[in-house]
Design a protein around this motif. Structure first.
Motif, PDB file in Angstrom:
ATOM      1  N   SER A 111      11.848  -1.813  -3.625  1.00 35.22           N
ATOM      2  CA  SER A 111      10.595  -1.342  -3.059  1.00 35.22           C
ATOM      3  C   SER A 111      10.733   0.076  -2.492  1.00 35.22           C
ATOM      4  O   SER A 111       9.796   0.841  -2.478  1.00 35.22           O
ATOM      5  CB  SER A 111      10.117  -2.309  -1.980  1.00 35.22           C
ATOM      6  N   LEU A 112      11.944   0.436  -2.013  1.00 32.70           N
ATOM      7  CA  LEU A 112      12.119   1.763  -1.419  1.00 32.70           C
ATOM      8  C   LEU A 112      12.715   2.731  -2.450  1.00 32.70           C
ATOM      9  O   LEU A 112      13.795   3.291  -2.268  1.00 32.70           O
ATOM     10  CB  LEU A 112      13.007   1.692  -0.172  1.00 32.70           C
ATOM     11  N   ASN A 113      12.009   2.904  -3.544  1.00 33.65           N
ATOM     12  CA  ASN A 113      12.462   3.878  -4.534  1.00 33.65           C
ATOM     13  C   ASN A 113      12.206   5.291  -4.026  1.00 33.65           C
ATOM     14  O   ASN A 113      11.079   5.644  -3.684  1.00 33.65           O
ATOM     15  CB  ASN A 113      11.727   3.684  -5.865  1.00 33.65           C
ATOM     16  N   LEU A 114      13.250   6.119  -4.020  1.00 37.37           N
ATOM     17  CA  LEU A 114      13.139   7.492  -3.532  1.00 37.37           C
ATOM     18  C   LEU A 114      13.286   8.520  -4.648  1.00 37.37           C
ATOM     19  O   LEU A 114      13.262   9.718  -4.394  1.00 37.37           O
ATOM     20  CB  LEU A 114      14.175   7.736  -2.438  1.00 37.37           C
ATOM     21  N   GLY A 115      13.408   8.048  -5.883  1.00 37.70           N
ATOM     22  CA  GLY A 115      13.528   8.942  -7.022  1.00 37.70           C
ATOM     23  C   GLY A 115      12.168   9.262  -7.619  1.00 37.70           C
ATOM     24  O   GLY A 115      11.408   8.352  -7.978  1.00 37.70           O
ATOM     25  N   ALA A 116      11.868  10.545  -7.767  1.00 37.90           N
ATOM     26  CA  ALA A 116      10.581  10.976  -8.309  1.00 37.90           C
ATOM     27  C   ALA A 116      10.609  11.117  -9.823  1.00 37.90           C
ATOM     28  O   ALA A 116       9.591  11.480 -10.426  1.00 37.90           O
ATOM     29  CB  ALA A 116      10.172  12.308  -7.682  1.00 37.90           C
ATOM     30  N   HIS A 117      11.725  10.795 -10.457  1.00 39.08           N
ATOM     31  CA  HIS A 117      11.910  11.054 -11.888  1.00 39.08           C
ATOM     32  C   HIS A 117      12.076   9.788 -12.710  1.00 39.08           C
ATOM     33  O   HIS A 117      12.456   9.862 -13.883  1.00 39.08           O
ATOM     34  CB  HIS A 117      13.165  11.911 -12.070  1.00 39.08           C
ATOM     35  N   VAL A 118      11.758   8.618 -12.135  1.00 42.54           N
ATOM     36  CA  VAL A 118      12.076   7.357 -12.811  1.00 42.54           C
ATOM     37  C   VAL A 118      10.842   6.596 -13.279  1.00 42.54           C
ATOM     38  O   VAL A 118      10.946   5.425 -13.656  1.00 42.54           O
ATOM     39  CB  VAL A 118      12.940   6.454 -11.894  1.00 42.54           C
ATOM     40  N   ALA A 159       8.297   2.713   9.278  1.00 42.70           N
ATOM     41  CA  ALA A 159       9.620   3.322   9.196  1.00 42.70           C
ATOM     42  C   ALA A 159      10.710   2.345   9.614  1.00 42.70           C
ATOM     43  O   ALA A 159      11.826   2.381   9.087  1.00 42.70           O
ATOM     44  CB  ALA A 159       9.674   4.576  10.064  1.00 42.70           C
ATOM     45  N   SER A 160      10.388   1.451  10.530  1.00 41.72           N
ATOM     46  CA  SER A 160      11.387   0.509  11.034  1.00 41.72           C
ATOM     47  C   SER A 160      11.743  -0.557  10.007  1.00 41.72           C
ATOM     48  O   SER A 160      12.723  -1.286  10.189  1.00 41.72           O
ATOM     49  CB  SER A 160      10.884  -0.157  12.318  1.00 41.72           C
ATOM     50  N   LEU A 161      10.967  -0.678   8.931  1.00 41.07           N
ATOM     51  CA  LEU A 161      11.244  -1.673   7.904  1.00 41.07           C
ATOM     52  C   LEU A 161      12.418  -1.275   7.010  1.00 41.07           C
ATOM     53  O   LEU A 161      12.975  -2.105   6.304  1.00 41.07           O
ATOM     54  CB  LEU A 161       9.996  -1.890   7.031  1.00 41.07           C
ATOM     55  N   LEU A 162      12.771  -0.004   7.034  1.00 39.39           N
ATOM     56  CA  LEU A 162      13.864   0.467   6.210  1.00 39.39           C
ATOM     57  C   LEU A 162      15.196  -0.060   6.735  1.00 39.39           C
ATOM     58  O   LEU A 162      15.420  -0.116   7.940  1.00 39.39           O
ATOM     59  CB  LEU A 162      13.912   1.999   6.187  1.00 39.39           C
ATOM     60  N   THR A 163      16.061  -0.445   5.815  1.00 38.90           N
ATOM     61  CA  THR A 163      17.413  -0.862   6.199  1.00 38.90           C
ATOM     62  C   THR A 163      18.409   0.113   5.591  1.00 38.90           C
ATOM     63  O   THR A 163      18.237   0.571   4.465  1.00 38.90           O
ATOM     64  CB  THR A 163      17.725  -2.290   5.728  1.00 38.90           C
ATOM     65  N   ASP A 207      15.189  -1.850   0.352  1.00 39.02           N
ATOM     66  CA  ASP A 207      14.207  -2.519   1.212  1.00 39.02           C
ATOM     67  C   ASP A 207      13.414  -1.535   2.058  1.00 39.02           C
ATOM     68  O   ASP A 207      13.945  -0.526   2.522  1.00 39.02           O
ATOM     69  CB  ASP A 207      14.915  -3.500   2.155  1.00 39.02           C
ATOM     70  N   GLY A 208      12.118  -1.873   2.260  1.00 32.92           N
ATOM     71  CA  GLY A 208      11.313  -1.158   3.240  1.00 32.92           C
ATOM     72  C   GLY A 208      10.283  -0.208   2.687  1.00 32.92           C
ATOM     73  O   GLY A 208       9.648   0.515   3.451  1.00 32.92           O
ATOM     74  N   GLY A 209      10.085  -0.196   1.374  1.00 33.71           N
ATOM     75  CA  GLY A 209       9.136   0.731   0.784  1.00 33.71           C
ATOM     76  C   GLY A 209       7.913   0.056   0.205  1.00 33.71           C
ATOM     77  O   GLY A 209       7.660  -1.124   0.435  1.00 33.71           O
ATOM     78  N   VAL A 210       7.162   0.835  -0.577  1.00 31.85           N
ATOM     79  CA  VAL A 210       5.885   0.349  -1.128  1.00 31.85           C
ATOM     80  C   VAL A 210       5.891   0.286  -2.648  1.00 31.85           C
ATOM     81  O   VAL A 210       4.899  -0.132  -3.252  1.00 31.85           O
ATOM     82  CB  VAL A 210       4.718   1.238  -0.665  1.00 31.85           C
TER      83      VAL A 210
END
Length: 255
Positions: free
Chosen positions: A40-47, A6-10, A30-33
């Protein structure tokens, strides 16, 4: 998920004069997988990203915000003007809407973007938070007006922050976009310039257009609006720049 993950997120944190019980942020990429092209920190479930990667990214976001995973009010954004009240009961599933508000503590209004303008609002007493997906269509057709009306609070008691969006040096539009805004409000003309645009086209300042709409609603305390998702390749996703890409999220909630 570890606290280290979680700390990797900016984040970008709004520089605004919100009450101390109001929290807000915008993620970067930044900060995701997620792997390219969603890195890397994509938060969209529709893309088109792998669902497990999106789920892990949202879990990391939850940990970084110290909010439960079910505390995020996701919307199915459709470039419209519909407004929903979140966490008040009655909603089933993810609503089709482009703006939301809540008076419930510990629950976040969430707007996904990758060039469109995220706008967050709160009142000076810290009782209500709100957020809008203000792409040019929604902005032109009244999504901010609908949101402020739904909040049932005087505009003069509200403050707004304009999050990362396509900047005026990158947002080239056709004459129909300019005409649509001017038809709604002739003052919109100052937000369009032919300088740097192709013949018959215009460079549009979506930040200025949003400020005009908010000010007309009585909202004078407006911050932000100094980003460009297209130009800042390191921090931001941009649909116009990359086509297939991820989404940032802009959040606001009250404690």
């Amino acid at each position: 998920m570890s606290s280290e993950a979680a700390s990797l997120l900016t984040f970008i944190r709004p520089d605004w004069s919100a009450p101390p019980n109001i929290c807000a942020l915008c993620t970067t990429r930044d900060g995701g997988v997620s792997q390219p092209p969603w890195a890397s920190l994509n938060l969209g479930a529709h893309v088109g990203d792998i669902p497990e990667h999106v789920a892990e990214n949202r879990l990391r976001l939850s940990g970084a915000c110290s909010l439960p995973v079910d505390a995020f009010g996701w919307l199915n954004q459709v470039h419209g003007t519909e407004v929903v009240e979140l966490f008040a009961g009655g909603l089933i599933g993810i609503p089709d809407a482009d703006a939301c508000f809540t008076r419930v503590s510990g629950r976040a209004c969430a707007i996904l973007t990758a060039d469109c303008l995220p706008v967050i609002l709160c009142d000076q007493d810290g009782t209500t938070v709100a957020a809008a997906h203000a792409g040019w269509r929604g902005l032109c057709n009244g999504v901010l007006e609908n949101l402020v009306a739904s909040m049932e609070l005087p505009g003069k008691t509200l403050m707004a922050w304009l999050g990362p969006a396509i900047g005026p040096q990158s947002f080239e539009v056709g004459p129909e976009v300019k005409a649509a805004f001017i038809e709604q409000d002739p003052r919109s003309e100052v937000a369009f310039s032919s300088l740097g645009a192709r013949e018959g086209h215009y460079m549009a300042d979506i930040y200025r257009l949003a400020r005009q709409r908010l000010e007309a609603l009585g909202v004078k305390n407006i911050s932000g609006g100094n980003f460009c998702t297209v130009a800042d390749t390191q921090r931001f996703y941009s649909y116009r720049r990359d086509g297939q890409t991820g989404r940032m999220v802009t959040l606001v909630w009250k404690n």
